[in-house]
Design a protein around this motif. Structure first.
Motif, PDB file in Angstrom:
ATOM      1  N   ARG A 178       0.825  -0.995  -0.121  1.00 47.11           N
ATOM      2  CA  ARG A 178       0.198  -0.058  -0.166  1.00 47.11           C
ATOM      3  C   ARG A 178       0.873   1.307   0.149  1.00 47.11           C
ATOM      4  O   ARG A 178       1.459   1.515   1.093  1.00 47.11           O
ATOM      5  CB  ARG A 178      -0.875  -0.059   1.295  1.00 47.11           C
ATOM      6  CG  ARG A 178      -1.960  -1.127   0.898  1.00 47.11           C
ATOM      7  CD  ARG A 178      -2.853  -0.932   2.338  1.00 47.11           C
ATOM      8  NE  ARG A 178      -2.366  -1.130   3.525  1.00 47.11           N
ATOM      9  CZ  ARG A 178      -3.037  -0.918   4.708  1.00 47.11           C
ATOM     10  NH1 ARG A 178      -4.189  -0.203   4.710  1.00 47.11           N
ATOM     11  NH2 ARG A 178      -2.584  -1.198   5.610  1.00 47.11           N
ATOM     12  N   ASN A 179       0.893   1.939  -1.024  1.00 43.95           N
ATOM     13  CA  ASN A 179       1.832   3.219  -1.449  1.00 43.95           C
ATOM     14  C   ASN A 179       0.890   4.115  -1.959  1.00 43.95           C
ATOM     15  O   ASN A 179      -0.078   3.877  -2.417  1.00 43.95           O
ATOM     16  CB  ASN A 179       2.937   2.839  -2.173  1.00 43.95           C
ATOM     17  CG  ASN A 179       3.958   1.982  -1.372  1.00 43.95           C
ATOM     18  OD1 ASN A 179       4.695   2.283  -0.744  1.00 43.95           O
ATOM     19  ND2 ASN A 179       4.092   0.580  -2.172  1.00 43.95           N
ATOM     20  N   SER A 180       1.509   5.614  -1.785  1.00 41.24           N
ATOM     21  CA  SER A 180       0.782   6.753  -2.336  1.00 41.24           C
ATOM     22  C   SER A 180       0.774   6.418  -3.660  1.00 41.24           C
ATOM     23  O   SER A 180       1.640   5.786  -4.328  1.00 41.24           O
ATOM     24  CB  SER A 180       1.188   7.854  -1.828  1.00 41.24           C
ATOM     25  OG  SER A 180       2.386   8.285  -2.199  1.00 41.24           O
ATOM     26  N   ARG A 181      -0.195   7.299  -4.437  1.00 35.79           N
ATOM     27  CA  ARG A 181       0.034   7.346  -5.892  1.00 35.79           C
ATOM     28  C   ARG A 181       1.184   7.818  -6.381  1.00 35.79           C
ATOM     29  O   ARG A 181       1.539   7.567  -7.625  1.00 35.79           O
ATOM     30  CB  ARG A 181      -1.031   8.195  -6.298  1.00 35.79           C
ATOM     31  CG  ARG A 181      -2.546   7.411  -6.288  1.00 35.79           C
ATOM     32  CD  ARG A 181      -3.849   8.395  -6.536  1.00 35.79           C
ATOM     33  NE  ARG A 181      -3.403   8.340  -8.128  1.00 35.79           N
ATOM     34  CZ  ARG A 181      -4.381   9.202  -8.715  1.00 35.79           C
ATOM     35  NH1 ARG A 181      -5.278   9.943  -8.244  1.00 35.79           N
ATOM     36  NH2 ARG A 181      -4.412   9.401 -10.113  1.00 35.79           N
ATOM     37  N   ARG A 224       3.684   4.657  -6.106  1.00 39.99           N
ATOM     38  CA  ARG A 224       3.067   3.476  -6.446  1.00 39.99           C
ATOM     39  C   ARG A 224       3.761   2.773  -7.816  1.00 39.99           C
ATOM     40  O   ARG A 224       3.974   1.775  -7.949  1.00 39.99           O
ATOM     41  CB  ARG A 224       1.540   3.601  -6.554  1.00 39.99           C
ATOM     42  CG  ARG A 224       0.911   2.108  -6.509  1.00 39.99           C
ATOM     43  CD  ARG A 224      -0.505   2.170  -6.580  1.00 39.99           C
ATOM     44  NE  ARG A 224      -1.008   2.833  -5.394  1.00 39.99           N
ATOM     45  CZ  ARG A 224      -2.010   3.677  -5.484  1.00 39.99           C
ATOM     46  NH1 ARG A 224      -2.827   3.879  -6.528  1.00 39.99           N
ATOM     47  NH2 ARG A 224      -2.534   4.290  -4.387  1.00 39.99           N
ATOM     48  N   LYS A 260       5.503   5.102 -16.233  1.00 41.44           N
ATOM     49  CA  LYS A 260       5.141   5.972 -15.217  1.00 41.44           C
ATOM     50  C   LYS A 260       6.443   5.859 -14.235  1.00 41.44           C
ATOM     51  O   LYS A 260       6.630   6.898 -13.764  1.00 41.44           O
ATOM     52  CB  LYS A 260       3.959   5.361 -14.275  1.00 41.44           C
ATOM     53  CG  LYS A 260       2.652   5.400 -14.738  1.00 41.44           C
ATOM     54  CD  LYS A 260       1.488   4.993 -13.981  1.00 41.44           C
ATOM     55  CE  LYS A 260       0.944   6.119 -13.324  1.00 41.44           C
ATOM     56  NZ  LYS A 260      -0.285   5.589 -12.543  1.00 41.44           N
TER      57      LYS A 260
END
Length: 198
Positions: free
Chosen positions: A57-60, A63, A124
């Motif tokens: 679970r990581n921030s956008r 990620r 990304k």
């Protein structure tokens, strides 16, 4: 999935925070229910060894760098998630190595197109790397390999020349490289100790 006569059992994992929602959704179907086998310390209530899968679970913002972490293997459920460390160090080192304003912007654009058109995860990752390369390109004064073209810009903002002249400060750059490498190794060692204690 396990079958026995007219009995069907689905076995799987669900994050603890979503368990109540799953129970509600399953309860909408007649004859179905959820049996929660909670575990503590890697064992079920009956003492059976279990290894839950890891859900990162990581921030956008960071990620996309999970892609790089997952190439080497997902950390264990109780291990430290190195994604933030990878995102910061990979972007910084790539920017220093690829320091060129023009090429950095082209790389960021290529990454954006790779993601928008082909949904390639690497795209990304290339966007922040290209932007960081462009930023360090301004520091080192390089635009598509030309080391002089940005000089008027520096003079316009009150500088005599580029902030770091690579050719005249080789010893300093080597020293900075050794210091950065040493700091990264120390951080990695501390992370290893923290993971072992955890």
């Amino acid at each position: 999935v396990r079958y026995k006569d007219d009995f069907v059992m689905l076995i799987g994992w669900v994050p603890a925070r979503r368990l109540k929602q799953l129970e509600k959704e399953i309860a909408a179907f007649e004859g179905y229910s959820v049996v929660d086998i909670a575990y503590e310390g890697g064992k079920t209530a009956g003492g059976e060894e279990i290894r839950p899968p890891t859900k990162l679970r990581n921030s956008r913002l960071i990620r996309p760098f999970q892609f790089l972490v997952e190439i080497y293997g997902v950390p264990g459920y109780r291990e430290l998630d190195p994604t933030l460390f990878v995102a910061l160090t990979y972007t910084l080192l790539y920017g220093i190595m690829f320091a060129d304003v023009g090429q950095g912007l082209v790389l960021a654009l290529a990454g954006y197109l790779m993601w928008r058109l082909k949904r390639m995860p690497l795209g990304k990752v290339l966007i922040p790397c290209g932007l960081c390369g462009a930023l360090f390109g301004f520091v080192f004064g390089s635009f598509f390999g030309n080391e002089e073209i940005l000089n008027p810009l520096y003079r316009a903002v009150g500088l005599e020349g580029k902030p770091v002249d690579v050719m005249s400060s080789v010893t300093m750059l080597l020293l900075v490289s050794v210091v950065i490498g040493g700091v990264l190794i120390l951080i990695s060692l501390f992370c290893g100790v923290a993971a072992a204690l955890k």
